[in-house]
Design a protein around this motif. Structure first.
Motif, PDB file in Angstrom:
ATOM      1  N   LYS A   1       0.835  -1.197   0.000  1.00 52.49           N
ATOM      2  CA  LYS A   1       0.000   0.000   0.000  1.00 52.49           C
ATOM      3  C   LYS A   1       0.869   1.247   0.000  1.00 52.49           C
ATOM      4  O   LYS A   1       1.913   1.271   0.643  1.00 52.49           O
ATOM      5  N   LEU A   2       0.416   2.264  -0.710  1.00 56.88           N
ATOM      6  CA  LEU A   2       1.072   3.566  -0.670  1.00 56.88           C
ATOM      7  C   LEU A   2       0.416   4.383   0.421  1.00 56.88           C
ATOM      8  O   LEU A   2      -0.638   4.998   0.220  1.00 56.88           O
ATOM      9  N   GLU A   3       1.005   4.374   1.589  1.00 58.03           N
ATOM     10  CA  GLU A   3       0.486   5.097   2.725  1.00 58.03           C
ATOM     11  C   GLU A   3       1.636   5.398   3.674  1.00 58.03           C
ATOM     12  O   GLU A   3       2.686   4.745   3.613  1.00 58.03           O
ATOM     13  N   PRO A   4       1.490   6.398   4.549  1.00 64.05           N
ATOM     14  CA  PRO A   4       2.578   6.713   5.482  1.00 64.05           C
ATOM     15  C   PRO A   4       2.900   5.527   6.378  1.00 64.05           C
ATOM     16  O   PRO A   4       2.023   4.761   6.774  1.00 64.05           O
ATOM     17  N   LEU A   5       4.174   5.359   6.676  1.00 63.86           N
ATOM     18  CA  LEU A   5       4.578   4.313   7.607  1.00 63.86           C
ATOM     19  C   LEU A   5       4.103   4.669   9.011  1.00 63.86           C
ATOM     20  O   LEU A   5       4.117   5.840   9.394  1.00 63.86           O
ATOM     21  N   PRO A   6       3.680   3.679   9.801  1.00 68.68           N
ATOM     22  CA  PRO A   6       3.377   3.965  11.203  1.00 68.68           C
ATOM     23  C   PRO A   6       4.598   4.552  11.904  1.00 68.68           C
ATOM     24  O   PRO A   6       5.737   4.211  11.582  1.00 68.68           O
ATOM     25  N   GLU A   7       4.346   5.429  12.849  1.00 64.25           N
ATOM     26  CA  GLU A   7       5.436   6.134  13.513  1.00 64.25           C
ATOM     27  C   GLU A   7       6.413   5.181  14.202  1.00 64.25           C
ATOM     28  O   GLU A   7       7.622   5.416  14.202  1.00 64.25           O
ATOM     29  N   ASP A   8       5.886   4.106  14.803  1.00 61.57           N
ATOM     30  CA  ASP A   8       6.787   3.197  15.515  1.00 61.57           C
ATOM     31  C   ASP A   8       7.745   2.497  14.567  1.00 61.57           C
ATOM     32  O   ASP A   8       8.939   2.319  14.866  1.00 61.57           O
ATOM     33  N   ARG A   9       7.262   2.120  13.367  1.00 63.46           N
ATOM     34  CA  ARG A   9       8.141   1.477  12.393  1.00 63.46           C
ATOM     35  C   ARG A   9       9.147   2.465  11.806  1.00 63.46           C
ATOM     36  O   ARG A   9      10.301   2.131  11.570  1.00 63.46           O
ATOM     37  N   LYS A  10       8.679   3.686  11.578  1.00 60.06           N
ATOM     38  CA  LYS A  10       9.591   4.711  11.061  1.00 60.06           C
ATOM     39  C   LYS A  10      10.699   5.020  12.080  1.00 60.06           C
ATOM     40  O   LYS A  10      11.879   5.128  11.723  1.00 60.06           O
ATOM     41  N   ASP A  11      10.304   5.137  13.343  1.00 60.90           N
ATOM     42  CA  ASP A  11      11.293   5.396  14.393  1.00 60.90           C
ATOM     43  C   ASP A  11      12.265   4.234  14.525  1.00 60.90           C
ATOM     44  O   ASP A  11      13.469   4.433  14.736  1.00 60.90           O
ATOM     45  N   ARG A  12      11.745   3.028  14.411  1.00 62.62           N
ATOM     46  CA  ARG A  12      12.620   1.865  14.522  1.00 62.62           C
ATOM     47  C   ARG A  12      13.637   1.839  13.379  1.00 62.62           C
ATOM     48  O   ARG A  12      14.820   1.544  13.582  1.00 62.62           O
ATOM     49  N   TRP A  13      13.183   2.142  12.172  1.00 59.81           N
ATOM     50  CA  TRP A  13      14.092   2.163  11.020  1.00 59.81           C
ATOM     51  C   TRP A  13      15.211   3.174  11.235  1.00 59.81           C
ATOM     52  O   TRP A  13      16.388   2.856  11.049  1.00 59.81           O
ATOM     53  N   ARG A  14      14.860   4.387  11.647  1.00 58.76           N
ATOM     54  CA  ARG A  14      15.875   5.427  11.830  1.00 58.76           C
ATOM     55  C   ARG A  14      16.823   5.081  12.973  1.00 58.76           C
ATOM     56  O   ARG A  14      18.039   5.256  12.867  1.00 58.76           O
ATOM     57  N   ARG A  15      16.247   4.578  14.051  1.00 55.80           N
ATOM     58  CA  ARG A  15      17.069   4.287  15.225  1.00 55.80           C
ATOM     59  C   ARG A  15      18.051   3.146  14.957  1.00 55.80           C
ATOM     60  O   ARG A  15      19.255   3.259  15.208  1.00 55.80           O
ATOM     61  N   GLU A  16      17.553   2.048  14.412  1.00 60.82           N
ATOM     62  CA  GLU A  16      18.419   0.878  14.217  1.00 60.82           C
ATOM     63  C   GLU A  16      19.379   1.068  13.048  1.00 60.82           C
ATOM     64  O   GLU A  16      20.483   0.519  13.060  1.00 60.82           O
ATOM     65  N   MET A  17      18.980   1.854  12.050  1.00 60.30           N
ATOM     66  CA  MET A  17      19.942   2.152  10.985  1.00 60.30           C
ATOM     67  C   MET A  17      21.071   3.016  11.518  1.00 60.30           C
ATOM     68  O   MET A  17      22.228   2.870  11.111  1.00 60.30           O
ATOM     69  N   GLU A  18      20.760   3.904  12.449  1.00 63.98           N
ATOM     70  CA  GLU A  18      21.813   4.713  13.068  1.00 63.98           C
ATOM     71  C   GLU A  18      22.809   3.808  13.797  1.00 63.98           C
ATOM     72  O   GLU A  18      24.017   4.033  13.741  1.00 63.98           O
ATOM     73  N   TRP A  19      22.305   2.760  14.452  1.00 64.14           N
ATOM     74  CA  TRP A  19      23.201   1.812  15.120  1.00 64.14           C
ATOM     75  C   TRP A  19      24.073   1.082  14.104  1.00 64.14           C
ATOM     76  O   TRP A  19      25.281   0.957  14.278  1.00 64.14           O
ATOM     77  N   LEU A  20      23.435   0.570  13.046  1.00 63.21           N
ATOM     78  CA  LEU A  20      24.166  -0.251  12.074  1.00 63.21           C
ATOM     79  C   LEU A  20      25.162   0.574  11.255  1.00 63.21           C
ATOM     80  O   LEU A  20      26.144   0.029  10.743  1.00 63.21           O
TER      81      LEU A  20
END
Length: 467
Positions: free
Chosen positions: A81-100
């Motif tokens: 679906k083309l829709e905004p990502l839920p905030e929790d998933r978006k935050d998780r992506w940014r946070r864990e990518m920062e770690w990696l």
């Protein structure tokens, strides 16, 4: 206790019980929970994904590459679906990518410099500076990442919506009987999309297309710079002709063929055939380059090796064939832009030791796949708009990636600079060419390719890359 994938949601399966408790609560994650998840993530990286603590763990480079790939699959999935990502998933992506991505903050290269002492005497020293490829590519990838998330966030107040399954009233029978009947299907108003929404959608399409090309370009550059593992020499014939086969070798030798002529003569009908052809070409190029390299370095010794030329004039012919093979390979990649990883690329990723290369390759790969999936979903909406309103100025004949054998950007590459895809009033949109496309992720990670074959002669099954 490690959770089973079948029993849990996709974004939870890899966490332990304590970490899962943090991410399944409704309230915002506390700092303590973040630390616990980070501990577990880096513990698995240090173990090389071998939770027994034995000697079967992956290298740090491969473990990081797998972690980035798994994180992207967990957060974005197939993006139906083309829709905004839920905030929790978006935050998780940014946070864990920062770690990696954290190891890149400490990557330097030593460059010669001069230091002057108190007495004015110059001393030659080696001074650290940021590694050039990381300094150039990582900020670009992070910008592309932000643009894609912003693109998804902008998918609000749209005129299209999604229906789960295909059993509701009013659905086309061909869709109901199709292979995607259980997936969300886009719907548009009875009269089709408004002109403003169509123009906005096509503006977004062009932007995502440019993001896709940029991510793909960085990925191809990194893969080209990654060293070829020595193990490939044991898996491939020493002869370039043996790797190619008679038909493909004859095509390369036909000097009258242009690049497009060579591609047309192969009559490639599917992604599978395209990937097999690329595997053969890469294997032949590798064999020929090895022969050329050994020939140039063995002039000091009269001993003949397996790779030596019988006739020195053969060197010119080999260089001609290498050039032709590289041109043909690029033509195939342009025609099929989202092919899975080739045999050679799989081995480069699997046996690579350079951590910077591993991070940049994986990051660019998952961003390219995300952009591709967004284009596929835009294609579904365009197809639905065209089916509801046959007079729609949307690209004629466009029917998405899943429901038809077309991709959005093949023809756009061909007409780049010649037509403006945004001139709705002139309806100067182009059909989208291509073939059956596997929208599975980048899906093309080495761990998802059970074996690699270069025709019938050479098959190599790499060991599993992820537990």
């Amino acid at each position: 206790m490690i959770m089973k994938r079948d029993d849990q949601k996709p974004d939870e399966w890899e966490y332990s019980e304590s970490a899962r408790h943090c991410i399944t609560k409704d309230e915002p994650l506390s700092q303590i929970c973040h630390v616990e998840i980070m501990k577990e993530t880096f513990s698995k990286l240090l173990l090389g994904e071998d939770t027994t603590g034995g000697s079967k763990g992956h290298s740090s480079a491969l473990a990081l590459s797998n972690s980035i790939t798994k994180l992207a699959q967990s957060v974005f999935g197939e993006l139906w679906k083309l829709e905004p990502l839920p905030e929790d998933r978006k935050d998780r992506w940014r946070r864990e990518m920062e770690w990696l991505l954290a190891p890149t903050n400490y990557m330097v290269e030593l460059v010669p410099a001069k230091q002057y002492g108190a007495n004015g005497r110059a001393l030659e020293i080696m001074r650290p500076k940021a590694r050039a490829d990381v300094h150039m590519n990582l900020p670009a990838l992070q910008k592309l990442d932000s643009l894609l998330l912003e693109m998804l966030d902008a998918m609000t107040n749209t005129e299209h919506w999604y229906e789960e399954g295909s059993r509701s009233e009013g659905k086309n029978k061909s869709v109901e009987e199709g292979e995607r009947w259980w997936l969300p299907m886009p719907r548009v108003p009875a009269g089709g999309l408004s002109n403003g929404k169509r123009k906005r959608l096509l503006n977004q399409t062009k932007l995502v297309h440019q993001i896709f090309k940029a991510a793909k370009s960085i990925n191809e550059t990194i893969l080209a710079e990654m060293p070829v593992p020595k193990i490939i020499g044991q898996a491939l014939p020493k002869s370039g002709k043996a790797n190619l086969g008679d038909d493909l070798y004859r095509t390369l030798n036909t000097a009258s063929y242009s690049a497009v002529g060579m591609l047309n003569s192969l009559n490639i009908k599917s992604e599978h055939n395209a990937l097999v052809t690329i595997n053969r070409l890469e294997a032949a190029i590798y064999a020929w380059k090895e022969r050329v390299s050994i020939q140039k370095t063995s002039t000091k010794s009269p001993a003949r090796t397996v790779w030596s030329f019988k006739d020195p004039s053969e060197l010119n012919k080999i260089e001609f064939l290498i050039n032709r093979a590289e041109v043909l390979m690029q033509q195939i990649r342009n025609q099929y832009p989202n092919l899975p990883q080739s045999f050679l690329h799989v081995l480069k990723i699997q046996y690579g030791k350079d951590i910077a290369y591993a991070i940049l390759e994986a990051y660019s790969r998952v961003l390219g796949n995300l952009a591709f999936n967004i284009l596929a979903r835009i294609g579904d909406i365009c197809h639905e708009d065209e089916s509801v309103d046959p007079n729609s100025p949307m690209p004629m004949g466009f029917s998405g990636i899943v429901s038809a054998r077309h991709t959005l950007f093949d023809k756009m590459n061909y007409i780049d600079g010649k037509l403006s895809l945004l001139k709705v009033e002139k309806a100067s949109y182009t059909p989208f060419l291509g073939d059956e496309t596997n929208t599975d992720s980048i899906a093309a990670t080495p761990s998802r390719i059970p074996h690699c074959c270069i025709g019938k002669e050479v098959c190599y099954t790499p060991p599993k890359m992820s537990p």
